[in-house]
Design an enzyme around this catalytic site. Structure first.
Site, PDB file in Angstrom:
ATOM      1  N   CYS A 160       0.860  -0.943  -0.081  1.00  0.00           N
ATOM      2  CA  CYS A 160      -0.152  -0.144   0.072  1.00  0.00           C
ATOM      3  C   CYS A 160       0.912   1.317  -0.017  1.00  0.00           C
ATOM      4  CB  CYS A 160      -0.821   0.049   1.266  1.00  0.00           C
ATOM      5  SG  CYS A 160      -1.836  -1.403   1.423  1.00  0.00           S
ATOM      6  N   ARG A 219       1.590   1.598  -5.873  1.00  0.00           N
ATOM      7  CA  ARG A 219       1.980   0.504  -4.655  1.00  0.00           C
ATOM      8  C   ARG A 219       0.477  -0.001  -4.389  1.00  0.00           C
ATOM      9  NH1 ARG A 219       6.523   0.509  -1.878  1.00  0.00           N
ATOM     10  NH2 ARG A 219       5.392  -0.304  -0.055  1.00  0.00           N
ATOM     11  N   TRP A 250      -3.533  -1.490  -1.314  1.00  0.00           N
ATOM     12  CA  TRP A 250      -3.573  -2.774  -1.936  1.00  0.00           C
ATOM     13  C   TRP A 250      -4.145  -3.923  -1.017  1.00  0.00           C
ATOM     14  CZ3 TRP A 250      -2.994  -4.202  -7.008  1.00  0.00           C
ATOM     15  CH2 TRP A 250      -2.938  -5.611  -7.172  1.00  0.00           C
ATOM     16  N   ASN A 293       0.585  -0.399   6.207  1.00  0.00           N
ATOM     17  CA  ASN A 293       0.826  -1.286   5.085  1.00  0.00           C
ATOM     18  C   ASN A 293       1.584  -2.299   5.504  1.00  0.00           C
ATOM     19  OD1 ASN A 293       1.766  -2.333   2.682  1.00  0.00           O
ATOM     20  ND2 ASN A 293       3.840  -0.902   2.641  1.00  0.00           N
ATOM     21  N   GLY A 294       1.006  -3.506   5.190  1.00  0.00           N
ATOM     22  CA  GLY A 294       1.425  -4.880   5.587  1.00  0.00           C
ATOM     23  C   GLY A 294       0.415  -5.727   6.059  1.00  0.00           C
ATOM     24  N   GLU A 331       7.114 -20.803 -20.053  1.00  0.00           N
ATOM     25  CA  GLU A 331       7.106 -19.486 -19.372  1.00  0.00           C
ATOM     26  C   GLU A 331       8.114 -18.625 -19.876  1.00  0.00           C
ATOM     27  OE1 GLU A 331       4.906 -17.567 -18.159  1.00  0.00           O
ATOM     28  OE2 GLU A 331       6.063 -15.975 -17.250  1.00  0.00           O
ATOM     29  N   LYS A 368       8.241 -14.950 -21.960  1.00  0.00           N
ATOM     30  CA  LYS A 368       8.863 -13.802 -21.364  1.00  0.00           C
ATOM     31  C   LYS A 368       9.646 -13.194 -22.281  1.00  0.00           C
ATOM     32  CE  LYS A 368       6.782 -12.873 -18.489  1.00  0.00           C
ATOM     33  NZ  LYS A 368       5.975 -14.074 -18.143  1.00  0.00           N
ATOM     34  N   GLU A 420       7.413 -11.683 -25.525  1.00  0.00           N
ATOM     35  CA  GLU A 420       6.560 -10.769 -25.245  1.00  0.00           C
ATOM     36  C   GLU A 420       7.056  -9.396 -24.921  1.00  0.00           C
ATOM     37  OE1 GLU A 420       3.692 -10.992 -21.950  1.00  0.00           O
ATOM     38  OE2 GLU A 420       5.202 -12.075 -20.687  1.00  0.00           O
ATOM     39  N   HIS A 424      10.758 -34.898 -32.331  1.00  0.00           N
ATOM     40  CA  HIS A 424       9.359 -34.946 -33.203  1.00  0.00           C
ATOM     41  C   HIS A 424       9.324 -33.910 -33.927  1.00  0.00           C
ATOM     42  CE1 HIS A 424       8.477 -38.737 -30.955  1.00  0.00           C
ATOM     43  NE2 HIS A 424       8.900 -38.222 -29.883  1.00  0.00           N
ATOM     44  N   LYS A 426      -2.063  -5.196 -19.489  1.00  0.00           N
ATOM     45  CA  LYS A 426      -1.965  -5.806 -18.277  1.00  0.00           C
ATOM     46  C   LYS A 426      -2.938  -6.647 -18.013  1.00  0.00           C
ATOM     47  CE  LYS A 426       0.433  -7.090 -14.880  1.00  0.00           C
ATOM     48  NZ  LYS A 426       1.518  -8.219 -15.066  1.00  0.00           N
TER      49      LYS A 426
HETATM   50  C1  AGP Z   1       2.259 -12.587 -19.254  1.00  0.00           C
HETATM   51  O1  AGP Z   1       3.336 -12.290 -18.893  1.00  0.00           O
HETATM   52  C2  AGP Z   1       1.275 -11.690 -19.468  1.00  0.00           C
HETATM   53  N1  AGP Z   1       1.054 -10.539 -18.888  1.00  0.00           N
HETATM   54  C3  AGP Z   1       0.105 -12.239 -19.863  1.00  0.00           C
HETATM   55  O2  AGP Z   1       0.171 -13.710 -20.630  1.00  0.00           O
HETATM   56  C4  AGP Z   1      -0.979 -12.754 -18.549  1.00  0.00           C
HETATM   57  O3  AGP Z   1      -0.276 -13.953 -17.788  1.00  0.00           O
HETATM   58  C5  AGP Z   1      -2.256 -13.310 -19.080  1.00  0.00           C
HETATM   59  O4  AGP Z   1      -2.894 -12.240 -19.879  1.00  0.00           O
HETATM   60  C6  AGP Z   1      -3.223 -13.755 -17.799  1.00  0.00           C
HETATM   61  O5  AGP Z   1      -3.472 -12.538 -17.062  1.00  0.00           O
HETATM   62  P1  AGP Z   1      -4.211 -12.804 -15.673  1.00  0.00           P
HETATM   63  O6  AGP Z   1      -2.980 -13.479 -15.086  1.00  0.00           O
HETATM   64  O7  AGP Z   1      -4.327 -11.233 -15.121  1.00  0.00           O
HETATM   65  O8  AGP Z   1      -5.377 -13.531 -15.911  1.00  0.00           O
END
Ligand code: AGP
Length: 614
Positions: free
Chosen positions: A2, A27, A74, A100-101, A487, A491, A494, A510, A609
């Site tokens: 927070c 935050r 938060w 905050n905590g 994953e 990373k 993207e 394969h 996001k």
């Molecule tokens: C991953 O780095 C991306 N930010 C994206 O794939 C994300 O994981 C996906 O959109 C799911 O989002 P969420 O976890 O908020 O549901």
């Protein structure tokens, strides 16, 4: 996390606090509030962002007062709403606090206070703390500072608090354990905040409280810094800040993503706080405890998610099947929702989501509920849509994740799924008491082990320099680290826009092996306890085709070292817990390559996001 702002001095507190809160919204931003004292105590707070709070102050009279507190939240305990928003006031109406905590033992303290006739408006741990302080002032007949010192020796958890008493508006008290608190030292005025961004424009002289320290500031006097444990006086260390506003917001890191990668050791402590209790050889997850039979009688668990969260679900599949022996399927939310899936009422659906707002996952939940499934959400944002649609769940407590590329979201999701699988394994007897204890101890060591992996940052940056111009990458892993390979590839693509594919290492023959040549960097996760001999053969197959190999190995590895072009070592751990470590170098590798390519790391092109549209 927070954001906290406090002020005591000669000028009007309102503009200092409202602008300071805006700087701290990174935050947390699900609710905001402010307390000002001018002839009497005034508290305004609201769900939503700081601008919503600003609109509540409709005339200049309401903005008066030269002592005040502000908070942008938060949520960790209690939904984001007006009542749970900070500041919180004690029953007498005299004391006001921002925090905050997380206070882990707030329930038992609340019960004690209820028996004494205290009442509570909110669901928060913070309101319990301010009333504990009030109770001590009444019982012990001590001043605010002493009461806070006594109270903080009774609480368990993490806190950064700022408090004042409307009956003594020339004094403000603050304290910290586990959450940051900075004091800006002005000319006869003091600024208190979670970091220096709210006061850097007023003063560059700052005093950072250390853990278990508190400060009492009286108007016109210097801060008195004391040790919370023994009340001893501490000589304050005042430093002149050199950081810019932008650098302070990012904790001195160049990007939020890098800050969030480095936050992971502490964030995992928050995820496990009050849950992994090795001294009692138990894992406490109230969501599971309240629905234990559902899980013990489940025919199947279906994990749903998107992107990184889907990868976390894949790790969850290996964890639940290995430790709890419960059949698991992992589905892309977007596919699951349109596939007319067969869902039975003994199925448990676990939506995994950082934002809690992903449209496809929400839709998949609604479909699952219509077919009678029990929904158990694993989310980060408290009170977001997915937890609200779920029957129960566990929050990851990762704090706000600002970088679009998920990092701490992934490791905290995996951490929660690990705790769930272990808890169910112990309940079912599929994990022995002895092994359970080994896992708990190893989980408690995990933050330190992640710190150790992060020490490779400079070396990984050097590796990134070799491969930043590659046009394709292949990521390979086996078992628990197959999802980590996926994953790692996500990373990279993207944030650096380099095409990358993750594959189960055994699948290489394969098809993907046709891609291998001297221009193809291959990242291989080759942990000692993870089908090691098999992965060695895969590495030899790559080498014989002149592929470049970046290997993630267990520290002390010799065999892979003799084959790979670059080797990044991670501490040894139990294989089911290894994703918490192996993913860290992949986050750093992607980050450094993206920075070297001049990419917008925190806001990559075309991405959002939270994908709240289909
Ligand atoms: C991953 O780095 C991306 N930010 C994206 O794939 C994300 O994981 C996906 O959109 C799911 O989002 P969420 O976890 O908020 O549901």
């Amino acid at each position: 996390m927070c954001g906290i702002v406090g002020y005591i001095g000669l000028r009007n507190a309102f503009p200092v606090i409202i602008n300071g809160l805006k700087r701290l919204e990174y935050r947390g931003y699900d609710s905001a509030g402010m307390a000002l004292y001018h002839q009497d105590l005034q508290v305004k707070k609201t769900k939503g962002k700081v601008k919503n709070l600003e609109e509540l102050f409709i005339n200049d009279k309401e903005k008066m007062g030269s002592i005040g507190l502000g908070h942008t939240r938060w949520a960790t305990h209690g939904e984001p709403n007006d009542i749970n928003a900070h500041p919180h006031i004690s029953n007498s109406g005299n004391l006001v606090i921002v925090h905050n905590g997380i206070i882990e033992n707030y329930e038992s303290i609340k019960q004690m206070l209820l028996k004494k006739g205290f009442h509570f408006q909110s669901e928060t741990d913070t309101e319990v703390l301010i009333n504990l302080i009030e109770d001590i002032m009444l019982e012990e007949k001590v001043k605010l500072g002493k009461a806070i010192q006594i109270a903080l020796n009774q609480v368990i958890g993490a806190y950064a608090i700022v408090v004042f008493d409307k009956n003594n508006p020339d004094e403000i008290v603050m304290a910290r354990l586990g959450s940051p608190l900075a004091i800006g030292i002005g000319e006869e005025e003091y600024f208190i905040a979670s970091d220096a961004t709210p006061f850097i424009e007023y003063t560059k002289n700052a005093l950072y409280l250390d853990d278990e320290q508190m400060a009492i500031i009286k108007k016109g006097s210097k801060p008195e810094v004391r040790n919370i444990k023994d009340d001893s006086i501490i000589a304050p260390y005042i430093q002149e800040l050199q950081l810019s506003l932008d650098q302070i917001e990012k904790g001195g890191f160049d990007h939020f993503m890098l800050k969030e990668i480095f936050e992971q050791p502490n964030v995992l402590k928050d995820t496990m706080r009050g849950r992994v209790l090795s001294e009692k050889n138990m894992i406490k997850l109230s969501g599971i405890d309240n629905h234990l039979n559902k899980f013990l009688n489940a025919d199947r668990i279906i994990m749903i998610g998107a992107g990184t969260s889907w990868h976390a679900g894949l790790v969850g599949e290996y964890l639940f099947e290995e430790l709890a022996r419960i059949p698991v399927e992992v589905e892309y939310s977007s596919e699951f929702r349109y596939r007319n899936p067969i869902i039975k009422e003994n199925d448990i659906v676990i939506p995994i989501s950082q934002s809690g707002e992903t449209a496809d996952t929400l839709a998949a939940i609604k479909l699952s509920k219509e077919k009678g499934a029990f929904i158990y959400g694993v989310c980060n944002v408290v009170g977001s849509s997915i937890p609200r649609e779920s029957d129960s769940g566990t929050y990851t407590h990762a704090g706000p994740e600002i970088g679009v590329a998920s990092t701490k979201a992934f490791t905290t999701q995996v951490n929660v799924l690990t705790m769930m699988a272990l808890k169910l394994g112990k309940e079912k007897g599929t994990v022995s008491i002895n092994d359970f204890n080994k896992y708990l101890n190893e989980l408690e060591n995990m933050p330190v082990k992640i710190e150790k992996v992060l020490e490779n940052d400079l070396y990984i940056q050097q590796i990134a320099r070799h491969y930043k111009d590659a046009t394709n990458f292949l990521y390979l892993g086996r078992g628990f680290n197959f999802p980590v390979a996926l994953e790692g590839a996500l990373k990279l693509k993207e944030i650096s826009y380099i095409h990358a594919e993750g594959y189960p290492a055994a699948e290489m023959k394969h098809g993907p092996i046709a891609l291998i040549d001297k221009n193809m960097p291959v990242v291989v996760i080759a942990t000692k306890k993870g089908q090691y001999e098999k992965i060695i053969s895969n590495i030899q197959e790559i080498k014989s085709r002149k592929g470049k190999i970046i290997a993630i190995v267990t520290e002390g590895d010799v065999q892979v070292k003799s084959l790979a072009d670059h080797v990044i070592e991670i501490p040894e751990t139990l294989e089911p817990l290894s994703p918490l470590l192996t993913t860290i170098p992949l986050q750093l590798l992607s980050y450094h390559i993206a920075v070297m390519r001049g990419c917008e790391v925190d806001q990559p092109r075309n991405l959002a996001k939270s994908v709240t549209v289909e």
